[in-house]
Design a protein around this motif. Structure first.
Motif, PDB file in Angstrom:
ATOM      1  N   CYS A   1       0.854  -1.198   0.000  1.00 18.50           N
ATOM      2  CA  CYS A   1       0.000   0.000   0.000  1.00 18.50           C
ATOM      3  C   CYS A   1       0.888   1.245   0.000  1.00 18.50           C
ATOM      4  N   PRO A   2       1.501   1.552  -1.148  1.00 16.73           N
ATOM      5  CA  PRO A   2       2.553   2.570  -1.141  1.00 16.73           C
ATOM      6  C   PRO A   2       2.092   3.954  -0.703  1.00 16.73           C
ATOM      7  N   LYS A   3       0.925   4.403  -1.162  1.00 15.69           N
ATOM      8  CA  LYS A   3       0.522   5.773  -0.816  1.00 15.69           C
ATOM      9  C   LYS A   3       0.218   5.906   0.669  1.00 15.69           C
ATOM     10  N   SER A   4      -0.426   4.912   1.250  1.00 18.27           N
ATOM     11  CA  SER A   4      -0.712   4.929   2.689  1.00 18.27           C
ATOM     12  C   SER A   4       0.591   4.944   3.475  1.00 18.27           C
TER      13      SER A   4
ATOM     14  N   LEU B   1       3.507   6.027   2.496  1.00 19.25           N
ATOM     15  CA  LEU B   1       4.191   7.317   2.326  1.00 19.25           C
ATOM     16  C   LEU B   1       3.521   8.387   3.166  1.00 19.25           C
ATOM     17  N   LYS B   2       2.194   8.391   3.156  1.00 19.41           N
ATOM     18  CA  LYS B   2       1.455   9.467   3.836  1.00 19.41           C
ATOM     19  C   LYS B   2       1.662   9.418   5.342  1.00 19.41           C
TER      20      LYS B   2
ATOM     21  N   THR C   1      -4.989  -0.012  -1.649  1.00 24.66           N
ATOM     22  CA  THR C   1      -5.088   1.431  -1.410  1.00 24.66           C
ATOM     23  C   THR C   1      -5.087   1.750   0.071  1.00 24.66           C
TER      24      THR C   1
ATOM     25  N   ASN D   1      -5.158   7.644   2.654  1.00 21.19           N
ATOM     26  CA  ASN D   1      -4.560   7.511   1.308  1.00 21.19           C
ATOM     27  C   ASN D   1      -4.568   8.804   0.493  1.00 21.19           C
TER      28      ASN D   1
ATOM     29  N   GLY E   1      -3.164   5.304  -9.272  1.00 25.67           N
ATOM     30  CA  GLY E   1      -2.241   6.060  -8.420  1.00 25.67           C
ATOM     31  C   GLY E   1      -1.259   5.149  -7.705  1.00 25.67           C
ATOM     32  N   GLU E   2      -1.745   4.001  -7.240  1.00 23.70           N
ATOM     33  CA  GLU E   2      -0.859   3.066  -6.526  1.00 23.70           C
ATOM     34  C   GLU E   2       0.190   2.461  -7.450  1.00 23.70           C
TER      35      GLU E   2
ATOM     36  N   THR F   1       2.875   5.091  -8.155  1.00 24.73           N
ATOM     37  CA  THR F   1       3.622   5.366  -6.930  1.00 24.73           C
ATOM     38  C   THR F   1       4.517   4.186  -6.569  1.00 24.73           C
TER      39      THR F   1
ATOM     40  N   SER G   1      -4.138   8.538 -14.921  1.00 22.78           N
ATOM     41  CA  SER G   1      -4.510   8.918 -13.556  1.00 22.78           C
ATOM     42  C   SER G   1      -5.661   8.060 -13.039  1.00 22.78           C
TER      43      SER G   1
END
Ligand SMILES: [Zn+2]
Length: 442
Positions: free
Chosen positions: A280-283, A285-286, A308, A314, A321-322, A325, A398
């Motif tokens: 879950c890359p965006k989570s 990172l955030k 996600t 997220n 997006g994932e 990313t 996107s």
């Protein structure tokens, strides 16, 4: 020699089909014949239009058609909490913001939050998701009505919550869910102990026994942060992954969400036991959790899907997006621009994610397989000139290019609309429910 044309339910013509089959074939000017929700034939459009007499035709000739994307980790109804708290550490975020709001959850709010999440996922090409949250019956009602496929988990943890009073009650609910979904064509039951820091060893072991007895997937959050390993060592004398292994929670049919803080021995254990990971890359990172060693996991032979996570961490449920990313952060983390190439990122969002869920016929377009697909409008500027469609999907798209999403042969999203769904009515009720849970109105 001419044959009598065969009937089929739908004939889909596509500008280009990215099959994600074993050969990763790309088929220009192709078509799919669909019968009873499955792909009856796949090949050149000209040939299939001769071979089949369809009841309906779906013209996606201006589109790039992909298998429907597979989200291997989300908490769908957290759409209700989107934007409630951002830019905070994981522990503060959970204990000061998310858990107090979740104490006000109701089954109806969860149904609405899940339904909104399903719409969001369909609009960005996702056709199957793994969900873990509270009020799983309400999640199942929403998922059933949405038309998506889903692996629906009963969450289990030992902190006060609105969904169940005792661990026994959670297991009773898990058993009822497994009974309810037995034989369902789109929904599968599963169990989800929340994490090693919210479940006792006895509860974790009981979850593993449940998964074994009921033959269902077990998923859990694991090694999301370095601190989780330190706390686990202090409490249990060992890191998270060997601790889970000792309790019987690793193996085929087991899926760990995050897997950020993994050392070489952890990765060796995951590979040796056949345990999959939901990245879950965006989570990650955030919440500044770190970057999961995806390239090393894949090289070790671990199946890695994409997730996600929930919309409160997220904040979108969009696998395009994932994909982008995931590919970019692996390059930075390894210092190697060849790490996690576009094809690998697309595999993770499709066939590898499906394998991680134990549902390997998904995430690919093959004859005999389910007719789950999404289509991207190739006339959009960001998809031109279209030299490398896989690269375009991962690095240029996107998700907003998705103009059609189909599950089991049924169109659930087309050009901004959701056939069969009163979307404006859903949105109104969802906003009211979110206001009641968060105590805020936009
Ligand atoms: Zn999660």
């Amino acid at each position: 020699m001419e044959h009598t044309p065969l009937p089929c339910d739908t004939l889909v013509t596509a500008g280009l089909i990215v099959t994600q089959d074993d050969e990763r074939r790309l088929l220009p000017n192709a078509a799919l014949a669909i019968t009873d929700g499955r792909i009856a034939a796949l090949g050149p459009a000209e040939e299939l239009s001769r071979r089949f007499v369809p009841a309906a035709a779906l013209d996606l000739s201006g589109c790039l058609v992909l298998p429907g994307l597979v989200n291997t980790h989300t908490h769908a109804a957290m759409t209700l909490l989107r934007g409630l708290c951002d830019d905070a550490p994981l522990t503060t975020w959970l204990s000061a913001h998310i858990w107090p709001a979740e104490a006000r959850l109701t089954a109806e709010a969860v149904r609405l939050g899940t339904a909104l999440a399903c719409a969001e996922m369909l609009a960005s090409g996702t056709t199957c998701f793994l969900d873990a949250y509270l009020f799983v019956d309400a999640v199942a009602d929403a998922a059933a009505a949405s038309g998506l496929r889903a692996v629906l988990c009963q969450g289990v943890f030992e902190i006060e919550n609105a969904g169940f009073k005792t661990v026994d009650a959670a297991f009773a609910s898990a058993a009822a869910l497994a009974d309810r979904l037995a034989g369902h064509d789109r929904l599968r039951p599963a169990i989800f102990p929340h994490a090693v820091y919210t479940c006792s060893a006895a509860t974790l072991t009981r979850c593993a026994a449940f998964a074994r007895d009921r033959q269902v997937l077990l998923s859990t959050h694991a090694a999301e942060t370095a601190k989780e390993n330190e706390d686990c060592r202090a409490a249990n004398g060992t890191r998270v992954i060997p601790y889970l292994h000792g309790l019987g929670l690793l193996g085929p049919g087991r899926l760990l969400a995050h897997g950020v803080a993994l050392d070489a021995a952890d990765m060796g254990l995951l590979a040796a036991t056949g345990t999959a990971v939901a990245h879950c890359p965006k989570s990650n990172l955030k919440l500044a959790s770190g970057i999961a060693p995806v390239e090393a996991l894949r090289r070790a032979g671990v199946t890695v899907g994409l997730g996600t996570d929930g919309a409160a961490s997220n904040n979108a449920l969009n696998l395009f997006g994932e994909m982008g990313t995931a590919a970019l952060v692996q390059k930075v983390a390894t210092g190697d621009p060849t790490a996690l190439e576009a094809g690998a990122a697309l595999d993770m969002a499709t066939r590898d994610g499906a394998a991680a869920l134990g549902w390997p016929e998904l995430g690919r377009l093959t004859v005999g397989g389910p007719a789950d697909l999404c289509a991207l409008d190739r006339s959009r500027p960001q998809l031109a000139p279209g030299l490398d469609p896989v690269s375009d999907c991962v690095y240029a798209a996107s998700g907003g290019e998705v103009c059609c999403t189909m599950v089991a042969g049924k169109v659930l999203y087309r050009d901004g609309a959701f056939p069969g769904l009163d979307y404006p009515g859903l949105l109104r009720a969802f906003r009211e429910a979110s206001g009641r849970i968060t105590g805020r109105t936009p």
